[in-house]
Design an enzyme around this catalytic site. Structure first.
Site, short mmCIF file in Angstrom:
data_model
loop_
_atom_site.label_atom_id
_atom_site.label_comp_id
_atom_site.label_asym_id
_atom_site.label_seq_id
_atom_site.Cartn_x
_atom_site.Cartn_y
_atom_site.Cartn_z
N HIS A 352 0.79 -1.24 0.00
CA HIS A 352 0.00 0.00 0.00
C HIS A 352 0.81 1.28 0.00
CE1 HIS A 352 -4.21 -1.27 0.52
NE2 HIS A 352 -3.69 -2.35 1.06
N LYS A 540 -9.50 13.77 4.16
CA LYS A 540 -8.63 12.60 4.19
C LYS A 540 -7.73 12.74 5.40
CE LYS A 540 -7.10 13.81 0.04
NZ LYS A 540 -7.02 12.60 -0.78
N ARG A 541 -6.95 11.71 5.73
CA ARG A 541 -6.02 11.85 6.84
C ARG A 541 -5.08 13.04 6.61
NH1 ARG A 541 -5.58 7.90 10.99
NH2 ARG A 541 -3.77 9.12 11.59
N LYS A 546 0.09 14.43 1.64
CA LYS A 546 -1.22 14.72 1.06
C LYS A 546 -1.40 16.23 0.81
CE LYS A 546 -3.61 10.65 3.00
NZ LYS A 546 -4.33 10.01 1.89
N THR A 648 -8.62 6.48 -2.58
CA THR A 648 -9.97 6.01 -2.90
C THR A 648 -10.95 7.17 -2.71
OG1 THR A 648 -10.12 5.14 -0.65
CG2 THR A 648 -9.70 3.56 -2.43
N LYS A 652 -14.49 8.33 -4.84
CA LYS A 652 -15.80 8.63 -4.24
C LYS A 652 -16.32 9.97 -4.73
CE LYS A 652 -14.12 6.41 -0.03
NZ LYS A 652 -13.50 6.73 1.28
#
Ligand SMILES: *Cc1c(COP(=O)(O)O)cnc(C)c1O
Length: 810
Positions: A352, A540-541, A546, A648, A652
């Site tokens: 991952h 998101k986290r 990110k 992901t 969505k």
């Protein structure tokens, strides 16, 4: 039991009296939730037992999906949807004076995962069941889920998430299926019948108790199982503990801690002893349960891989490899070679991440002390593996040390997982290529046939049909209902992308979702947001890679512009964030504080009130995601290229008609292949460029700071009293991470390109028809990302499992 509204109402009233002794007039929303839960369990009980019976009778091969996290979200709505009774239950309840949505809000959201990896496991279970594939989830029943996040004075505060407080209607405790797991002790070797026997002595013994949750197949009577293990002390400790009662109580406490809480680490490896204990607990209990099922088939042990595919979600459950070896050799009398053959044919592994700080490496001494026999087996595996390598690559010490399972005093779990399995997959095309070409190059050269890609997916049932029922209805009105079973058929929406009637409906649905979110924001935060502004969402986290920071710096810049020129012509924007930071991740928490500080400044400034708002929604979770994503116009997927394995969240948002502003990273690359430049807002460095800069060391953030005045202004605002430091507090750690630590994630490098992408968004939104067309095209292409397809590829490409065809549910 209930297939019409009328018999549902009767059954509901009867159940309410029987279970709670209440008439309808006195029932609360919480009562409604509980009763519905019980009714569903009763209704599927027989199907559940039947599925297991038929699996056994058919001797069907099953996949056992091992994951330390299952972020399953609330169950009520999805179960009603799978049973095909959502609408009749909603209507029936309404006639009895109840609101289904309010009842759904009573369910606690099981936070048994950190983020994407755990949610993927949950979407996979949903897709396995929907396609009648025999698939069993193996996880831990943490008593406390991921912490509950509160924002206090702009800072993240963590509270325990005791999700089981009011019980869990969905689980069934299977006391009769408990197994023993052993820790510590010493390995005793004896020679008997010409071979060595290994036995553990003086160990600590604990019970693993399974709690089963049904996973209901949508539209069929197939019901799979998610089995979560809970640790319980043995009544009589095998070790006498010096006979002291207090020692016994200590033992009691230490055992229960094994399934006490989920570690809130995300993309960062922490070598904590308790975590290792949890991992072994899951692996050992799960394998014992698999073997118990297998034994009922009365087949020779070498057939195990023909009946059980054992899949590990990231390296966290890698100990299944040495544990299976142990069971086969020490309890089933297999030789090393036989055990190795069986294990290698049974286990497959999903990688991952490419972030090296996230790769698991356990200190050998820790493993040796906690799991002495497992340690011996790992050492032996390493010895044999290195011997093979030496034959294949004589003299190439460098390569051999890269591949070795044990290096120095560290056990490298990814190496163990690859060496001990038959399949290694990445989770998006780009990610798999990076694994093959860089991160795991040496392994790829050694075992090219093991590597393959399985791009992640999401359940369109949860993320479209449940989260956005109005959009699901619109799709069905346009193209019929086949897309529900065959989500790729959503591509038929292309025909409607320019249809005015369709566009108008799409607009109304989005606006309705935005109004609902605006109400939620007003009630919780007392901030009013304009449903006609662009809802620009990053949820998101929180992690440096990110790049929430890039988003914040852009907001600061936009605000600076508005202050310089209050009449600037910008399309009104609402920036929405939601993100949890790991409790020990100081930089991430500082970024949360910055978002909230910018929000305060911007929202309080009446001069920009109809141009810009900033909202941070606390406690990101599946249920919050289900509210937030359907209301988004813009989806922020802005990770440093090469760092996000797949994502992901991106899928969505796309499925709910948001347009993506993103880098060519993870699955964004595959979105872009379908959508082209017109229907997505790409910006920033490409993965190869990031790699080149990293190799050459040629990038300097100072250079950008010096030449781009916009950058200098926002960077200085992080540490100087002014707009964003009202109380004199500063964001020194953020400033440092960018300017003094070489801007590892290229935030400043991508700033100009990101600002430019947002200008394109601003302009594009003004053309409402064209925006709706783009939105429709995003939805049309999103069917490809249904996890139904992903699971089909795992089923045929890795696991070799087939659907168990049962009758359609009546
Ligand atoms: C989908 C999801 C994630 C993963 O989001 P990414 O943007 O892919 O990181 C994390 N948390 C929750 C609650 C989710 O539903």
């Amino acid at each position: 039991m209930f297939d019409t509204k009328e018999n549902f109402k009767e059954a509901f009233k009867k159940e309410l009296v029987m279970q709670l002794g209440k008439p309808v007039s006195q029932a609360t929303d919480a009562d409604v939730y509980r009763i519905l839960g019980m009714m569903i369990r009763e209704r599927i009980g027989e199907d559940w037992a039947n599925t297991n019976q038929r699996l056994k009778a058919a001797k069907a091969k099953q996949v056992y999906y091992f994951s330390m996290e299952f972020l399953i979200g609330r169950q009520l709505g999805n179960n009603l949807l799978s049973l095909g009774v959502l609408e009749l239950v909603r209507d029936g309840l309404q006639e009895l004076g109840f609101d289904l949505d309010s009842a759904e809000e009573e369910e606690s959201d099981p936070g048994l995962g950190n983020g994407g990896l755990g949610r993927l496991a949950a979407c996979f279970l949903d897709s396995l069941a929907a396609q009648q594939l025999p698939g069993h989830g193996c996880g831990i029943r943490y008593r406390y889920g991921l912490f509950e996040q509160k924002i206090v004075d702009g800072h993240q505060v963590e509270l325990p998430d005791y999700w089981l407080q009011r019980g869990n209607v969905w689980e069934v405790c299977r006391e009769d299926k408990k197994v023993e797991v052993r820790f510590g002790g010493e390995v005793q070797m004896t020679e008997r019948d010409g071979r060595l026997h290994f036995e553990l002595a003086g160990y600590e013994s604990i019970w693993a108790i399974p709690y089963d949750i049904p996973v209901i197949g949508s539209g069929s009577s197939h019901v799979n199982t998610l089995r979560l293990w809970s640790a319980r002390p043995a009544k009589t400790p095998i070790k006498p503990n010096n006979g002291s009662y207090y020692n016994y109580l200590n033992y009691y406490r230490s055992v229960e801690s094994v399934s006490e809480f989920l570690y809130p680490d995300d993309s960062e490896f922490e070598g904590k002893l308790l975590r290792l204990k949890q991992q072994y607990f899951l692996c050992s209990a799960g394998l014992q349960s698999i073997l118990r099922t297998f034994d009922k088939l009365e087949l020779p042990i070498e057939c195990l891989p023909d009946k059980a595919a054992i899949h590990i979600n990231d390296t966290h459950p890698t100990l299944v490899i040495p544990e299976l070896m142990r069971i086969l050799m020490d309890e089933r009398s297999c030789s090393w070679e036989e055990a190795w053959q069986i294990t290698r044919r049974a286990v497959s592994y999903t990688n991952h991440t490419t972030l090296s700080e996230a790769l698991e490496k356990w200190p050998g001494v820790m493993v040796k002390q906690l799991l002495p026999r497992i340690y011996m087996i790992i050492e032996e595996m390493n010895k044999r593996f290195c011997a093979e390598l030496l034959e294949r690559y004589p003299g190439d010490q460098n390569r051999i040390s890269q591949l070795a399972i044990v290096y120095g005093d560290q056990i490298r779990m990814a190496n163990l997982a690859i060496a001990g399995s038959y399949s290694v997959n990445g989770v998006a095309a780009l990610h798999t290529e990076i694994l093959k070409k860089r991160e795991m190059k040496a392994f790829y050269e050694l075992y090219p046939e093991r590597f393959n890609n399985k791009t992640n997916g999401i359940s369109h049932r949860r993320w479209l049909m449940h989260a956005n029922p109005a959009l699901a209805r619109l799709i069905t009105e346009a193209i019929g209902s086949r897309w529900i079973r065959q989500p790729r058929e959503m591509i038929g929406l292309i025909k409607y992308a320019e249809d005015r009637g369709f566009q108008d409906n799409l607009h109304e649905i989005k606006r309705g979702n935005k109004l609902r979110l605006a109400k939620y924001v007003r009630e919780r935060l007392h901030i009013s947001i304009d449903p006609d502004s662009i809802f620009d969402v990053q949820a998101k986290r929180l992690h440096a890679y990110k790049r929430q920071l890039l988003n914040v710096l852009h907001m600061m810049h936009l605000y600076n512009q508005l202050k310089d020129n209050p009449s600037a012509d910008i399309t009104p924007r609402t920036f929405l964030f939601s993100a949890k930071a790991a409790p020990g991740y100081y930089l991430a928490k500082n970024i949360i504080k910055l978002i909230n500080t910018v929000a305060d400044t911007v929202n309080r400034d009446r001069t920009v009130r109809d141009k810009m708002k900033v909202v941070f929604l606390e406690n990101y979770s599946v249920s919050l995601a289900e509210k937030l994503i359907p209301a988004a116009d813009v989806s922020e997927q802005i990770s440093t290229a090469g760092k996000e394995a797949s994502g992901t969240g991106n899928m969505k948002f796309m499925m709910n008609g948001a347009l993506t502003v993103g880098t060519l990273d993870g699955a964004n690359v595959e979105m872009h292949e379908m959508l082209g430049d017109d229907n997505m807002f790409l910006f920033g460095l490409r993965a190869e460029q990031v790699m080149e800069y990293n190799q050459s060391g040629e990038y300097s953030p100072w250079h950008i700071y010096d030449v781009d005045l916009r950058v200098k202004e926002v960077m200085d605002q992080l540490i100087q009293p002014g707009r964003f430091c009202p109380e004199g507090q500063d964001f020194e750690s953020i400033y440092q991470s960018v300017l003094h630590h070489q801007d590892e994630f290229f935030v400043l490098k991508d700033f100009a390109s990101y600002v430019e992408a947002h200008l394109r968004i601003d302009l594009a939104y003004r053309n409402a028809r064209d925006w709706l067309k783009k939105s429709a095209l995003n939805i049309a292409h999103s069917g490809k990302f249904s996890s139904d397809h992903t699971i089909k590829q795992y089923a045929t490409g890795i696991w070799q499992i087939e659907p168990l065809i049962l009758q359609r549910r009546k």
